[in-house]
Design a protein around this motif. Structure first.
Motif, PDB file in Angstrom:
ATOM      1  N   GLU A 174       0.834  -1.207   0.000  1.00 19.66           N
ATOM      2  CA  GLU A 174       0.000   0.000   0.000  1.00 19.66           C
ATOM      3  C   GLU A 174       0.868   1.255   0.000  1.00 19.66           C
ATOM      4  OE1 GLU A 174      -3.642   2.004  -0.060  1.00 19.66           O
ATOM      5  OE2 GLU A 174      -3.186  -0.133  -0.291  1.00 19.66           O
ATOM      6  N   LEU A 175       1.932   1.252   0.799  1.00 17.68           N
ATOM      7  CA  LEU A 175       2.837   2.398   0.824  1.00 17.68           C
ATOM      8  C   LEU A 175       3.543   2.569  -0.515  1.00 17.68           C
ATOM      9  CD1 LEU A 175       4.429   2.004   4.385  1.00 17.68           C
ATOM     10  CD2 LEU A 175       2.748   3.696   3.647  1.00 17.68           C
ATOM     11  N   ASN A 176       3.912   1.463  -1.147  1.00 19.82           N
ATOM     12  CA  ASN A 176       4.563   1.560  -2.458  1.00 19.82           C
ATOM     13  C   ASN A 176       3.626   2.152  -3.508  1.00 19.82           C
ATOM     14  OD1 ASN A 176       6.904   0.448  -1.431  1.00 19.82           O
ATOM     15  ND2 ASN A 176       6.388  -1.640  -2.042  1.00 19.82           N
ATOM     16  N   ARG A 177       2.341   1.746  -3.480  1.00 21.86           N
ATOM     17  CA  ARG A 177       1.387   2.307  -4.441  1.00 21.86           C
ATOM     18  C   ARG A 177       1.187   3.797  -4.205  1.00 21.86           C
ATOM     19  NH1 ARG A 177      -1.436  -2.654  -3.583  1.00 21.86           N
ATOM     20  NH2 ARG A 177      -2.741  -1.636  -2.005  1.00 21.86           N
ATOM     21  N   LYS A 178       1.090   4.191  -2.936  1.00 21.96           N
ATOM     22  CA  LYS A 178       0.924   5.614  -2.659  1.00 21.96           C
ATOM     23  C   LYS A 178       2.153   6.408  -3.073  1.00 21.96           C
ATOM     24  CE  LYS A 178      -2.357   5.118   1.157  1.00 21.96           C
ATOM     25  NZ  LYS A 178      -2.629   5.377   2.594  1.00 21.96           N
ATOM     26  N   ALA A 179       3.331   5.831  -2.869  1.00 21.38           N
ATOM     27  CA  ALA A 179       4.550   6.522  -3.281  1.00 21.38           C
ATOM     28  C   ALA A 179       4.609   6.678  -4.797  1.00 21.38           C
ATOM     29  CB  ALA A 179       5.775   5.752  -2.776  1.00 21.38           C
ATOM     30  N   GLU A 180       4.206   5.637  -5.524  1.00 23.07           N
ATOM     31  CA  GLU A 180       4.190   5.747  -6.981  1.00 23.07           C
ATOM     32  C   GLU A 180       3.208   6.807  -7.455  1.00 23.07           C
ATOM     33  OE1 GLU A 180       3.321   1.880  -8.398  1.00 23.07           O
ATOM     34  OE2 GLU A 180       5.273   1.019  -7.842  1.00 23.07           O
ATOM     35  N   GLU A 181       2.039   6.864  -6.808  1.00 27.75           N
ATOM     36  CA  GLU A 181       1.066   7.877  -7.197  1.00 27.75           C
ATOM     37  C   GLU A 181       1.585   9.283  -6.904  1.00 27.75           C
ATOM     38  OE1 GLU A 181      -3.623   9.097  -6.347  1.00 27.75           O
ATOM     39  OE2 GLU A 181      -2.685   7.392  -5.332  1.00 27.75           O
ATOM     40  N   LEU A 182       2.230   9.463  -5.750  1.00 26.83           N
ATOM     41  CA  LEU A 182       2.795  10.771  -5.434  1.00 26.83           C
ATOM     42  C   LEU A 182       3.893  11.155  -6.410  1.00 26.83           C
ATOM     43  CD1 LEU A 182       2.968  10.586  -1.530  1.00 26.83           C
ATOM     44  CD2 LEU A 182       1.389  11.936  -2.924  1.00 26.83           C
ATOM     45  N   ASP A 183       4.726  10.186  -6.800  1.00 25.29           N
ATOM     46  CA  ASP A 183       5.773  10.475  -7.784  1.00 25.29           C
ATOM     47  C   ASP A 183       5.177  10.889  -9.115  1.00 25.29           C
ATOM     48  OD1 ASP A 183       7.694   9.900  -5.926  1.00 25.29           O
ATOM     49  OD2 ASP A 183       7.967   7.817  -6.580  1.00 25.29           O
ATOM     50  N   ALA A 217      -6.052   5.643 -13.621  1.00 28.03           N
ATOM     51  CA  ALA A 217      -4.905   5.586 -12.717  1.00 28.03           C
ATOM     52  C   ALA A 217      -4.280   6.950 -12.479  1.00 28.03           C
ATOM     53  CB  ALA A 217      -3.855   4.622 -13.282  1.00 28.03           C
ATOM     54  N   VAL A 218      -4.477   7.898 -13.389  1.00 27.88           N
ATOM     55  CA  VAL A 218      -3.869   9.227 -13.274  1.00 27.88           C
ATOM     56  C   VAL A 218      -4.844  10.243 -12.710  1.00 27.88           C
ATOM     57  CG1 VAL A 218      -2.886  11.145 -14.593  1.00 27.88           C
ATOM     58  CG2 VAL A 218      -2.211   8.802 -15.115  1.00 27.88           C
ATOM     59  N   GLU A 247      -8.359   5.925  -3.746  1.00 25.25           N
ATOM     60  CA  GLU A 247      -9.430   5.272  -2.982  1.00 25.25           C
ATOM     61  C   GLU A 247     -10.713   5.112  -3.779  1.00 25.25           C
ATOM     62  OE1 GLU A 247      -9.276   9.645  -1.633  1.00 25.25           O
ATOM     63  OE2 GLU A 247      -7.905   8.035  -2.216  1.00 25.25           O
ATOM     64  N   PHE A 248     -10.834   5.805  -4.943  1.00 24.25           N
ATOM     65  CA  PHE A 248     -12.032   5.702  -5.766  1.00 24.25           C
ATOM     66  C   PHE A 248     -11.789   4.957  -7.083  1.00 24.25           C
ATOM     67  CE2 PHE A 248     -12.709  10.047  -3.719  1.00 24.25           C
ATOM     68  CZ  PHE A 248     -13.382   9.505  -2.642  1.00 24.25           C
ATOM     69  N   GLN A 249     -10.578   4.532  -7.326  1.00 27.40           N
ATOM     70  CA  GLN A 249     -10.260   3.922  -8.614  1.00 27.40           C
ATOM     71  C   GLN A 249     -11.009   2.612  -8.830  1.00 27.40           C
ATOM     72  OE1 GLN A 249      -6.009   3.569  -9.041  1.00 27.40           O
ATOM     73  NE2 GLN A 249      -5.674   5.787  -8.991  1.00 27.40           N
ATOM     74  N   ARG A 262     -19.558  10.522   2.131  1.00 28.26           N
ATOM     75  CA  ARG A 262     -18.311  10.732   2.866  1.00 28.26           C
ATOM     76  C   ARG A 262     -17.463  11.852   2.278  1.00 28.26           C
ATOM     77  NH1 ARG A 262     -16.566   4.687   3.053  1.00 28.26           N
ATOM     78  NH2 ARG A 262     -14.966   5.522   1.692  1.00 28.26           N
ATOM     79  N   THR A 263     -17.741  12.295   1.066  1.00 27.93           N
ATOM     80  CA  THR A 263     -16.934  13.336   0.437  1.00 27.93           C
ATOM     81  C   THR A 263     -17.316  14.730   0.891  1.00 27.93           C
ATOM     82  OG1 THR A 263     -18.446  13.432  -1.467  1.00 27.93           O
ATOM     83  CG2 THR A 263     -16.561  11.930  -1.613  1.00 27.93           C
ATOM     84  N   GLY A 264     -18.410  14.896   1.611  1.00 27.16           N
ATOM     85  CA  GLY A 264     -18.835  16.216   2.053  1.00 27.16           C
ATOM     86  C   GLY A 264     -19.599  16.994   1.011  1.00 27.16           C
TER      87      GLY A 264
END
Length: 304
Positions: free
Chosen positions: A67-76, A117-118, A123-125, A270-272
């Protein structure tokens, strides 16, 4: 002289009567010793329970690492996009439309840019991808429905209305469903737009009702649902071989559409997002339109 409790040993040390910490009034109020933690002396690697616990802990760590790796890839990826935008002077990077995927020699070019993916938050993909596959299945069911109606029309010429309507539904529902409910849903999750959420809910509720009608298959409506499929089963079993899978596919799409509608509604809460926010977005979009601004300015200039 022997002391009490020394077992009669004359050489035993006398009790330390002068030590206040050995007083029973003090020792009874001492805190209990802390619990002993597991060490290598008590750890048994051959214990099945400890092996299972270690395996579960390892699996949890691996899942968290993924999960951390996926988030890091998305941030990159997002950071690269921002850097590219800054290199262009703050403008958003140009994106060529890629949907529908048409060959280069086709005179009609793609009309939309779509990259889940972009553009969609992580969390909604999953739900957006599920809705895309639902649209693909809906399109495939309309094409199969057209084939089944054509086969029925070939063996029974009085079914011309079903054949014509099946062709009409395939030509109308395929593009309209993409533009009217899939794209608003896509844009709602992409930019957290309350207005697009409301458009999606209104249109997709009607779409779910159409899915139910397709599954029922009222004769003369152009849908090879259960009623039509059972009718043709009595008169022409070979045609029913085509109609029954269509009815089953219509039923599955109707159930999945209702499930996904409830899922998206729970995410929306949940999105407000709110109706007031949707109104504000609509008003901002209308007044941001150059044609509307020009018309309003002309009306104000002319006066009453």
């Amino acid at each position: 002289m022997a002391h009490p409790g020394d077992g009669g040993n004359p050489f035993a040390e006398p009790p330390d009567l002068d030590n206040p910490f050995q007083d029973p009034a003090v020792t009874q109020h001492r805190p209990s010793p802390p619990p002993q933690y597991a060490t290598l002396d008590v750890y048994n690697p051959f214990d099945s329970h400890e092996q299972a616990a270690a395996a579960v802990a390892t699996a949890d760590l691996l899942r968290q690492q993924e999960e951390l790796n996926r988030k890091a890839e998305e941030l990159d990826r997002r950071e690269q996009e921002l850097r590219h935008a800054e290199a262009l002077g703050g403008a958003s990077p140009p994106r060529r439309n890629n949907w529908p995927p048409l060959p280069a020699f086709c005179p009609v070019q793609p009309c939309f840019f779509q990259d889940i993916a972009v553009e969609i938050p992580q969390e909604f993909q999953r739900v957006v991808t599920a809705m895309y596959y639902l649209w693909l299945c809906s399109t495939a069911s309309l094409l199969l429905n057209f084939v089944a109606s054509l086969a029925w029309f070939c063996v029974s010429t009085d079914r011309g209305s079903d054949f014509g309507l099946a062709l009409l539904w395939a030509l109308i529902f395929t593009p309209c469903s993409f533009v009217c409910w899939y794209r608003p849903m896509y844009k709602a999750f992409r930019s957290d737009s309350s207005f697009n959420f409301f458009v999606f809910f209104f249109v997709f509720f009607v779409q779910d009702a159409v899915y139910v009608l397709q599954a029922i298959g009222i004769p003369g409506w152009g849908f090879s649902g259960w009623v039509s499929a059972l009718m043709v089963l009595k008169s022409n079993p070979p045609v029913a071989v085509l109609a029954l899978p269509v009815a089953l596919l219509f039923t599955g799409i109707a159930v999945l559409g209702i499930v996904l509608l409830k899922r998206i509604h729970s995410l929306y809460r949940r999105t407000g997002a709110s109706f007031q926010k949707a109104q504000e977005e609509f008003a901002a979009g209308v007044f941001a339109n150059p044609a509307v601004r020009t018309a309003a300015a002309s009306a104000a200039f002319r006066g009453p």
